[in-house]
Design a protein around this motif. Structure first.
Motif, PDB file in Angstrom:
ATOM      1  N   LYS A 262       0.826  -1.208   0.000  1.00 24.01           N
ATOM      2  CA  LYS A 262       0.000   0.000   0.000  1.00 24.01           C
ATOM      3  C   LYS A 262       0.860   1.258   0.000  1.00 24.01           C
ATOM      4  O   LYS A 262       0.565   2.243  -0.682  1.00 24.01           O
ATOM      5  CB  LYS A 262      -0.919   0.010   1.223  1.00 24.01           C
ATOM      6  N   GLN A 263       1.972   1.231   0.768  1.00 24.79           N
ATOM      7  CA  GLN A 263       2.858   2.392   0.791  1.00 24.79           C
ATOM      8  C   GLN A 263       3.441   2.679  -0.588  1.00 24.79           C
ATOM      9  O   GLN A 263       3.575   3.825  -1.006  1.00 24.79           O
ATOM     10  CB  GLN A 263       3.993   2.144   1.787  1.00 24.79           C
ATOM     11  N   ALA A 264       3.779   1.605  -1.323  1.00 19.62           N
ATOM     12  CA  ALA A 264       4.393   1.780  -2.632  1.00 19.62           C
ATOM     13  C   ALA A 264       3.396   2.171  -3.715  1.00 19.62           C
ATOM     14  O   ALA A 264       3.765   2.791  -4.714  1.00 19.62           O
ATOM     15  CB  ALA A 264       5.111   0.502  -3.040  1.00 19.62           C
ATOM     16  N   THR A 265       2.124   1.807  -3.532  1.00 21.92           N
ATOM     17  CA  THR A 265       1.156   2.021  -4.614  1.00 21.92           C
ATOM     18  C   THR A 265       0.238   3.215  -4.391  1.00 21.92           C
ATOM     19  O   THR A 265      -0.076   3.939  -5.330  1.00 21.92           O
ATOM     20  CB  THR A 265       0.304   0.755  -4.791  1.00 21.92           C
ATOM     21  N   GLU A 266      -0.194   3.428  -3.161  1.00 21.74           N
ATOM     22  CA  GLU A 266      -1.163   4.509  -2.956  1.00 21.74           C
ATOM     23  C   GLU A 266      -0.857   5.404  -1.759  1.00 21.74           C
ATOM     24  O   GLU A 266      -1.491   6.425  -1.560  1.00 21.74           O
ATOM     25  CB  GLU A 266      -2.575   3.919  -2.794  1.00 21.74           C
TER      26      GLU A 266
END
Length: 283
Positions: free
Chosen positions: A17-21
């Protein structure tokens, strides 16, 4: 090397989630707590995991749970086999060292199955997290504590020593004594103490040095105890000097500072006494 990170579902979800959104402050704190449970994990490699995930262009479609579980299982199996292979290589590792090349995917057209690219990137990046045959894991020691200064030691002695002597300097008729202030702090039980000066002129150690003398009631006053030589650096507004008695002090009654030749003397002629202090216990 324990691949427990691969089994931490919540941690992996937060990394993805940190890397994508992006994640909230609460999620960031939660991720830090989860990472703390994996002390062997390399933070630099975790950052690379996030970078790999960000570059594959993940869309809204989630990875099927079945495939995600299979990827994790395959990653764990791959790590186990790789560890066995590395262990068998043993001493050959240094002789046959191969460079590790990690390539980040180039952003291009979006994949019809973005979760498939995510799965591949996650497998490779997390595998790299635990297998680094030609890079030793360096354990960075915690920063060394700041050294304690003589001034801090003096304050501690004053605050915690029982029966500590705290005697102020008095001036003499010697011209070098004019304007000299400060005090002596001495703990006779610990045989430890400090001299504090303001206004004492800087000296050239090649020409002369200051020397402390401790007059002991149990010693002949003609032969006071040598308390050590010291220097005053140029530009110093206050100087705190540790006392270095050459023999044990039984009952100090007075402290004196003289100007002597470089290295000091065994017996002082006391021609230049620049400071005197009569022993008195701190109240």
């Amino acid at each position: 090397m324990n691949p427990a990170l691969l089994r931490d579902e919540r941690l992996l979800d937060l990394l993805v989630k940190q890397a994508t959104e992006g994640i909230t402050l609460e999620e960031q704190a939660e991720m830090e707590r989860l990472l703390a449970a994996h002390p062997g994990a390399d933070r630099e490699e975790i950052a690379r995991v996030a970078a790999s995930l960000a570059l594959v262009g993940v869309e809204e479609e989630p990875m099927p749970a079945e495939l995600r579980d299979r990827v994790r299982a395959d990653a764990a199996l791959w790590i186990t086999r790789r560890e066995a292979k590395v262990a068998d290589l043993g001493a050959k590792r240094e002789a046959q060292r191969e460079p590790v090349v990690r390539e980040l995917p180039v952003r291009g057209r979006s994949s019809p199955w973005p979760w498939l690219a995510t799965a591949a990137s996650l497998l490779v990046a997390i595998g790299a997290l635990y297998w680094r045959p030609d890079v030793q894991q360096v354990q960075v020691p915690p920063p060394a504590p700041e050294p304690v200064t003589p001034s801090q030691e003096r304050e501690h002695l004053l605050a915690h020593g029982a029966g500590v002597i705290n005697a102020p300097w008095t001036n003499t008729e010697d011209p070098a004594s004019a304007g000299v202030t400060g005090d002596v702090v001495w703990d006779n039980a610990a045989q430890k103490g400090y001299l504090r000066f303001t206004g004492l002129a800087p000296n050239d150690p090649g020409k002369f040095q200051y020397q402390l003398w401790i007059f002991d009631a149990k010693q002949d006053e003609r032969y006071p105890i040598d308390g050590g030589v010291f220097d005053v650096p140029a530009g110093a507004t206050e100087v705190v000097v540790p006392i270095d008695p050459k023999i044990a002090v039984a009952q100090p009654v007075m402290f004196a500072v003289t100007i002597e030749k470089p290295g000091g003397v065994v017996v002082s002629g006391r021609e230049h006494i620049v400071a005197l202090a009569k022993a008195a216990a701190a109240g």
